[in-house]
Design an enzyme around this catalytic site. Sequence first.
Site, PDB file in Angstrom:
ATOM      1  N   GLU A 223       0.912  -0.771  -0.181  1.00 13.90           N
ATOM      2  CA  GLU A 223       0.115   0.159  -0.039  1.00 13.90           C
ATOM      3  C   GLU A 223       0.894   1.516   0.056  1.00 13.90           C
ATOM      4  O   GLU A 223       1.795   1.730   0.717  1.00 13.90           O
ATOM      5  CB  GLU A 223      -0.828   0.110   1.402  1.00 13.90           C
ATOM      6  CG  GLU A 223      -1.848   0.817   1.091  1.00 13.90           C
ATOM      7  CD  GLU A 223      -3.066   1.204   2.623  1.00 13.90           C
ATOM      8  OE1 GLU A 223      -2.228  -0.140   3.706  1.00 13.90           O
ATOM      9  OE2 GLU A 223      -3.817   2.152   2.843  1.00 13.90           O
ATOM     10  N   LYS A 225       1.227   5.839  -0.250  1.00 14.42           N
ATOM     11  CA  LYS A 225       1.410   6.163   0.697  1.00 14.42           C
ATOM     12  C   LYS A 225       2.249   8.160   1.039  1.00 14.42           C
ATOM     13  O   LYS A 225       3.256   7.871  -0.136  1.00 14.42           O
ATOM     14  CB  LYS A 225       1.310   6.627   2.632  1.00 14.42           C
ATOM     15  CG  LYS A 225       0.558   7.448   3.108  1.00 14.42           C
ATOM     16  CD  LYS A 225       0.040   6.984   4.828  1.00 14.42           C
ATOM     17  CE  LYS A 225      -0.472   8.026   4.814  1.00 14.42           C
ATOM     18  NZ  LYS A 225      -1.257   7.646   6.835  1.00 14.42           N
ATOM     19  N   ASP A 292      -5.167  12.739   4.750  1.00 10.14           N
ATOM     20  CA  ASP A 292      -5.513  11.154   5.104  1.00 10.14           C
ATOM     21  C   ASP A 292      -5.858  11.459   6.196  1.00 10.14           C
ATOM     22  O   ASP A 292      -5.780  10.285   7.518  1.00 10.14           O
ATOM     23  CB  ASP A 292      -3.942  10.225   4.941  1.00 10.14           C
ATOM     24  CG  ASP A 292      -5.057   8.910   4.702  1.00 10.14           C
ATOM     25  OD1 ASP A 292      -5.858   8.683   4.309  1.00 10.14           O
ATOM     26  OD2 ASP A 292      -4.110   8.144   5.557  1.00 10.14           O
ATOM     27  N   ASP A 294      -9.263   9.854   7.469  1.00 10.79           N
ATOM     28  CA  ASP A 294      -9.888   8.313   7.186  1.00 10.79           C
ATOM     29  C   ASP A 294     -10.986   8.712   8.211  1.00 10.79           C
ATOM     30  O   ASP A 294     -11.574   8.184   9.262  1.00 10.79           O
ATOM     31  CB  ASP A 294      -9.122   7.293   8.564  1.00 10.79           C
ATOM     32  CG  ASP A 294      -8.268   7.000   7.341  1.00 10.79           C
ATOM     33  OD1 ASP A 294      -8.044   6.258   6.400  1.00 10.79           O
ATOM     34  OD2 ASP A 294      -6.541   7.351   7.843  1.00 10.79           O
TER      35      ASP A 294
HETATM   36  C1  RNT Z   1      -2.864   4.343   6.569  1.00 12.23           C
HETATM   37  C2  RNT Z   1      -3.172   2.965   5.525  1.00 12.23           C
HETATM   38  C3  RNT Z   1      -3.343   1.871   6.659  1.00 12.23           C
HETATM   39  C4  RNT Z   1      -3.995   1.409   7.940  1.00 12.23           C
HETATM   40  C5  RNT Z   1      -3.966   0.725   8.564  1.00 12.23           C
HETATM   41  C6  RNT Z   1      -4.471   0.895   9.583  1.00 12.23           C
HETATM   42  O1  RNT Z   1      -2.654   5.671   6.471  1.00 12.23           O
HETATM   43  O2  RNT Z   1      -4.197   3.413   4.942  1.00 12.23           O
HETATM   44  O3  RNT Z   1      -3.991   0.869   5.894  1.00 12.23           O
HETATM   45  O4  RNT Z   1      -4.742   3.154   7.745  1.00 12.23           O
HETATM   46  O5  RNT Z   1      -3.446   0.028   8.147  1.00 12.23           O
HETATM   47 ZN    ZN Z   2      -4.754   2.124   3.840  1.00 13.80          ZN
END
Ligand code: RNT
Ligand code: ZN
Length: 417
Positions: A223, A225, A292, A294
């Site tokens: 992932e 970022k 970010d 969330d």
């Molecule tokens: C953090 C990422 C990651 C987390 C989780 C808890 O910016 O999005 O995926 O949110 O692993």
């Molecule tokens: Zn994430």
Amino acid sequence: MSNRYESAKEMYAAIGVDTDAAIKKLKDIPVSLHCWQGDDVTGFDHDGPLTGGIQTTGNYPGKARTPDELMADMDKVMSLCPGTKKLNVHACYAIFEPGEFVDRDKLEPKHFAKWVEFAKKNNVGIDFNPTFFSHPNMKDGLTLSSPDEDVRKFWVEHGKACVRISQYFAEETGMPCVMNIWIGDGFKDVPADRMGPRMRYKQSVEEILSEPYDRNLVKPCVESKVFGIGVESYTAGSAEFSLTFAATHEGCLPLMDNGHYHPTEVVSDKIPALLTFFPEIALHITRPIRWDSDHVLLFDDEPREMAKEIVRCDALDRVYMALDYFDASINRISAWTVGFRSWQKAMLNALCTPHDKLKKMQDDGDFTELMVVQEGLKTMPFGDVWAKYCETCGVAGDESWFEDVKKYEADVLSKRA
Ligand code: RNT
Ligand code: ZN
């Protein structure tokens, strides 16, 4: 109610959409429900703060403090959400026997046996995430990219342990386990070396993935970022890094989190770009507000557009979908439920869109009509199809599920000190 659905069904049929088929299809598509909304990304293996550049804000009462509380909360959420669920578990949610503790490099499948039991009880699969944050071995904010070989090795061992646990989850549940690698490694200020950490990160993930696993059962992802809190200037796992890593390592999937890009970039546009090349991709679905942050996922433009891309690329079996948000300022059961239901709405809406017709207009150059028809779709009686979907899945409609949450808050959450 059924009258309303029948008339909506007719209206959709008139534009070439079979709503019964859409409902039937959506019911079987798994969406991963993240355990970490229930306790503000705390977990059970440490008492320290949440680190790694992510943050929850708010202090709403009733957060889950134990595995039993967290699972009870997830049970409640699943009972309020239509569709097929999967659990998304982080390594920091290991469940130890009383008095037992092992560090993250020594985790074993047995520490997640209760999660398997919970998954089996609910007949769902499990996705997994090594936890490269909220731990004293993050040295100067670095884990897999650390120049300290002992630190880097510790985290590689953690990753390998997680590969073994992912394999265990898949074998036990009979469903593939998506194992997502995300690290918050980065620098607050202007770095002196941008490539070194990335070279080490690359080597670390290669070492993790050298752990044997069955490619059909475990789906490793990386992932990306753009930045995190306290690491504003540089992150090792940037978009280019992660995408190129996945592209050059057979079996590794790119994971896009729609909170992890510059604010004017959209993941909906990136989905077809990646599907052009990758057999499978993975998503974290969230709602970034200015950063970010969330926030809880809502049924707003970008998730709608993301869902449309997945459906019109005919990629429902090529995209692993997981929710990833954490709001501590409101009732967490409600936060979870609103987000899960919103993604279900986005998917149902996408399945109720006459993609072939719209594509033809585009290919024929009928852009005027395309605009008119796309605007017209926005006021179709989608709510009646959604209500029918909820009814078919045996869950409450939008007008009534919150009553249940209020009762749960009074009976259960409010009793938590
Ligand atoms: C953090 C990422 C990651 C987390 C989780 C808890 O910016 O999005 O995926 O949110 O692993
Ligand atoms: Zn994430």
